[in-house]
Motif scaffolding. Structure first.
Motif, PDB file in Angstrom:
ATOM      1  N   MET A 168     -24.592 -12.528  -5.539  1.00  0.00           N
ATOM      2  CA  MET A 168     -25.757 -11.717  -5.876  1.00  0.00           C
ATOM      3  C   MET A 168     -25.434 -10.272  -5.579  1.00  0.00           C
ATOM      4  O   MET A 168     -24.487  -9.959  -4.844  1.00  0.00           O
ATOM      5  N   ARG A 169     -26.227  -9.386  -6.127  1.00  0.00           N
ATOM      6  CA  ARG A 169     -26.102  -7.965  -5.830  1.00  0.00           C
ATOM      7  C   ARG A 169     -26.959  -7.645  -4.608  1.00  0.00           C
ATOM      8  O   ARG A 169     -28.093  -8.105  -4.484  1.00  0.00           O
ATOM      9  N   ALA A 170     -26.396  -6.867  -3.712  1.00  0.00           N
ATOM     10  CA  ALA A 170     -27.111  -6.507  -2.486  1.00  0.00           C
ATOM     11  C   ALA A 170     -26.704  -5.109  -2.057  1.00  0.00           C
ATOM     12  O   ALA A 170     -25.568  -4.680  -2.273  1.00  0.00           O
ATOM     13  N   ALA A 171     -27.638  -4.401  -1.442  1.00  0.00           N
ATOM     14  CA  ALA A 171     -27.368  -3.064  -0.903  1.00  0.00           C
ATOM     15  C   ALA A 171     -26.984  -3.207   0.562  1.00  0.00           C
ATOM     16  O   ALA A 171     -27.829  -3.528   1.406  1.00  0.00           O
ATOM     17  N   VAL A 172     -25.725  -2.984   0.851  1.00  0.00           N
ATOM     18  CA  VAL A 172     -25.212  -3.116   2.210  1.00  0.00           C
ATOM     19  C   VAL A 172     -25.122  -1.730   2.839  1.00  0.00           C
ATOM     20  O   VAL A 172     -24.487  -0.826   2.278  1.00  0.00           O
TER      21      VAL A 172
ATOM     22  N   PRO B 236     -22.191  -3.443   9.543  1.00  0.00           N
ATOM     23  CA  PRO B 236     -22.858  -3.384   8.240  1.00  0.00           C
ATOM     24  C   PRO B 236     -23.897  -4.494   8.093  1.00  0.00           C
ATOM     25  O   PRO B 236     -23.722  -5.581   8.633  1.00  0.00           O
ATOM     26  N   MET B 237     -24.956  -4.196   7.317  1.00  0.00           N
ATOM     27  CA  MET B 237     -26.073  -5.120   7.205  1.00  0.00           C
ATOM     28  C   MET B 237     -26.849  -4.804   5.936  1.00  0.00           C
ATOM     29  O   MET B 237     -26.820  -3.681   5.432  1.00  0.00           O
ATOM     30  N   ILE B 238     -27.552  -5.796   5.421  1.00  0.00           N
ATOM     31  CA  ILE B 238     -28.496  -5.602   4.326  1.00  0.00           C
ATOM     32  C   ILE B 238     -29.863  -5.388   4.956  1.00  0.00           C
ATOM     33  O   ILE B 238     -30.449  -6.324   5.499  1.00  0.00           O
ATOM     34  N   PRO B 239     -30.409  -4.163   4.939  1.00  0.00           N
ATOM     35  CA  PRO B 239     -31.742  -3.942   5.510  1.00  0.00           C
ATOM     36  C   PRO B 239     -32.835  -4.449   4.555  1.00  0.00           C
ATOM     37  O   PRO B 239     -32.567  -5.096   3.550  1.00  0.00           O
ATOM     38  N   GLY B 240     -34.086  -4.095   4.892  1.00  0.00           N
ATOM     39  CA  GLY B 240     -35.224  -4.416   4.037  1.00  0.00           C
ATOM     40  C   GLY B 240     -36.056  -5.563   4.568  1.00  0.00           C
ATOM     41  O   GLY B 240     -35.553  -6.686   4.702  1.00  0.00           O
TER      42      GLY B 240
ATOM     43  N   MET C  69     -30.783  -9.061  11.317  1.00  0.00           N
ATOM     44  CA  MET C  69     -30.053  -9.938  10.414  1.00  0.00           C
ATOM     45  C   MET C  69     -30.252  -9.419   9.000  1.00  0.00           C
ATOM     46  O   MET C  69     -31.086  -8.541   8.759  1.00  0.00           O
ATOM     47  N   ASP C  70     -29.473  -9.923   8.050  1.00  0.00           N
ATOM     48  CA  ASP C  70     -29.590  -9.448   6.676  1.00  0.00           C
ATOM     49  C   ASP C  70     -31.008  -9.635   6.146  1.00  0.00           C
ATOM     50  O   ASP C  70     -31.679 -10.635   6.421  1.00  0.00           O
ATOM     51  N   GLY C  71     -31.438  -8.613   5.342  1.00  0.00           N
ATOM     52  CA  GLY C  71     -32.794  -8.601   4.831  1.00  0.00           C
ATOM     53  C   GLY C  71     -32.880  -8.638   3.328  1.00  0.00           C
ATOM     54  O   GLY C  71     -32.090  -9.305   2.650  1.00  0.00           O
ATOM     55  N   ALA C  72     -33.818  -7.864   2.790  1.00  0.00           N
ATOM     56  CA  ALA C  72     -34.292  -8.078   1.420  1.00  0.00           C
ATOM     57  C   ALA C  72     -33.849  -7.052   0.387  1.00  0.00           C
ATOM     58  O   ALA C  72     -34.284  -7.134  -0.759  1.00  0.00           O
ATOM     59  N   PHE C  73     -32.997  -6.080   0.722  1.00  0.00           N
ATOM     60  CA  PHE C  73     -32.461  -5.193  -0.316  1.00  0.00           C
ATOM     61  C   PHE C  73     -31.358  -5.944  -1.061  1.00  0.00           C
ATOM     62  O   PHE C  73     -30.182  -5.568  -1.042  1.00  0.00           O
ATOM     63  N   ALA C  74     -31.746  -7.009  -1.712  1.00  0.00           N
ATOM     64  CA  ALA C  74     -30.806  -7.908  -2.377  1.00  0.00           C
ATOM     65  C   ALA C  74     -31.575  -8.719  -3.409  1.00  0.00           C
ATOM     66  O   ALA C  74     -32.810  -8.717  -3.433  1.00  0.00           O
TER      67      ALA C  74
END
Length: 345
Positions: free
Chosen positions: A5-9, A58-62, A117-122
């Motif tokens: 999937m595409r995600a903003a890291v 690094p992490m996926i925020p949101g 933990m990784d979030g929802a900018f994905a």
């Protein structure tokens, strides 16, 4: 369904990279959500600027998000694929003393989507099914994505025991300050006095329901005294996160008044308190930071039935590929109380 999937890291403070990453697979008692909209929160800006949770990068925020159910993990019942939902972002163990009291943030094993933990900018996120809340199909994704920030405000009002006829000062007229004003109006607080250095945002708060607006800090105390018969406010809500404003709040409450500590400061910052005066005047201060459990349900109900004016919160949206521009320009757009990342129509 593809395996990526595409995600903003957020690879480091100030720098996003939109990457192809593994798509999460829902485990037992989990639900895979296809993300529709995600709001940019003040906490996200703190993370982006390296002031908060930098150790998790690094992490996926949101964490302010809505979407539709894409897949059900084993054992999940009562939820339907394709249904719109919102999600409580606070993950506690569910069984400890604090979780049983709806104080999940104090759970020793607490995790937060998009923060620890990784979030929802994905495109997708997998979450515990018990935290998924079905949402009405006739409410827009932009409005549903406001559920989490409104839940934070609901919890603050609940913790502060605000009721009709109480005078309340809101320090800060940004997005959360504006939501405080609107909820206070719904509760029946009066007068509602809002203060902010931005004349534009003070004007927006007045349009949202504040009775009095102050943009000159030198006039704030006299204004509060004038509108409270010289007593001071019943409650002061600090919604910015500046120690100087917390100190000011101690001078704005009446004897027996209450400070609602909401704005997040830097780690280790302190508030000098006159202990004797606090005792003699029976003043109090209570912290509140995030909505959880019933707060989320109440916030969704308020949004569903139009108790909150949302036009200034849903007008600014960026596609995922432009998330860097959305964050870079955030502070230069005070007229946009909320910026959202739109992943689907």
């Amino acid at each position: 369904m593809t395996r990526t999937m595409r995600a903003a890291v957020l690879v480091k403070p100030g720098q996003f990279e939109v990457q192809d990453v593994p798509r999460p697979v829902p485990g037992r008692d989990e639900v895979l959500i296809r993300i529709s909209r995600v709001g940019i929160c003040g906490t996200d800006m703190h993370i982006f600027n390296g002031h908060y949770a930098a150790e998790n990068l690094p992490m996926i925020p949101g964490h302010e998000f809505t979407g539709t159910i894409a897949e059900l993990g084993q054992g999940v019942t009562g939820l339907t694929i394709g249904a719109p939902v919102v999600v409580d972002m606070n993950i506690g163990c569910g069984t400890c003393y604090w979780c049983r009291r709806n104080e999940v943030l104090n759970c020793p094993n607490m995790q937060q989507m998009g923060i620890t933990m990784d979030g929802a900018f994905a495109e997708y996120i997998s979450v515990p099914a018990r935290l998924v809340i079905p949402a009405p199909g006739d409410v827009s994704a932009g409005v549903l994505a406001l559920t989490e920030p409104l839940a934070c405000v609901v919890r603050c009002a609940r913790k502060a025991n605000i009721s009709f006829g109480q005078s309340v000062v809101v320090l800060g007229a940004g997005p959360i300050g504006n939501l405080h004003v609107q909820l206070l109006r719904t509760i029946g607080a009066a007068p509602i006095i809002v203060a902010d250095l931005s004349e534009e945002r003070v004007k927006m708060a007045l349009e949202a329901g504040a009775d009095v607006g102050v943009s000159d800090p030198t006039k704030l105390k006299d204004t509060v005294l004038h509108h409270t018969d010289g007593r001071g406010a019943d409650v002061v809500i600090e919604s910015v996160g500046l120690p100087a404003l917390y100190q000011q709040a101690t001078r704005l409450i009446r004897k027996g008044g209450h400070i609602a500590a909401f704005g997040i400061t830097g780690a280790g910052e302190t508030l000098p308190v006159d202990i004797l005066q606090t005792i003699l005047q029976e003043n109090s201060i209570k912290g509140s930071v995030a909505g959880m459990g019933q707060d989320m349900h109440d916030a969704l109900t308020l949004l569903t039935y139009g108790r909150i004016k949302t036009c200034h919160f849903t007008g600014a949206s960026y596609p995922l590929d432009q998330i860097q521009a959305a964050f870079d320009s955030f502070v230069d757009r005070p007229q946009d109380l909320k910026t959202q990342i739109a992943l689907t129509d």
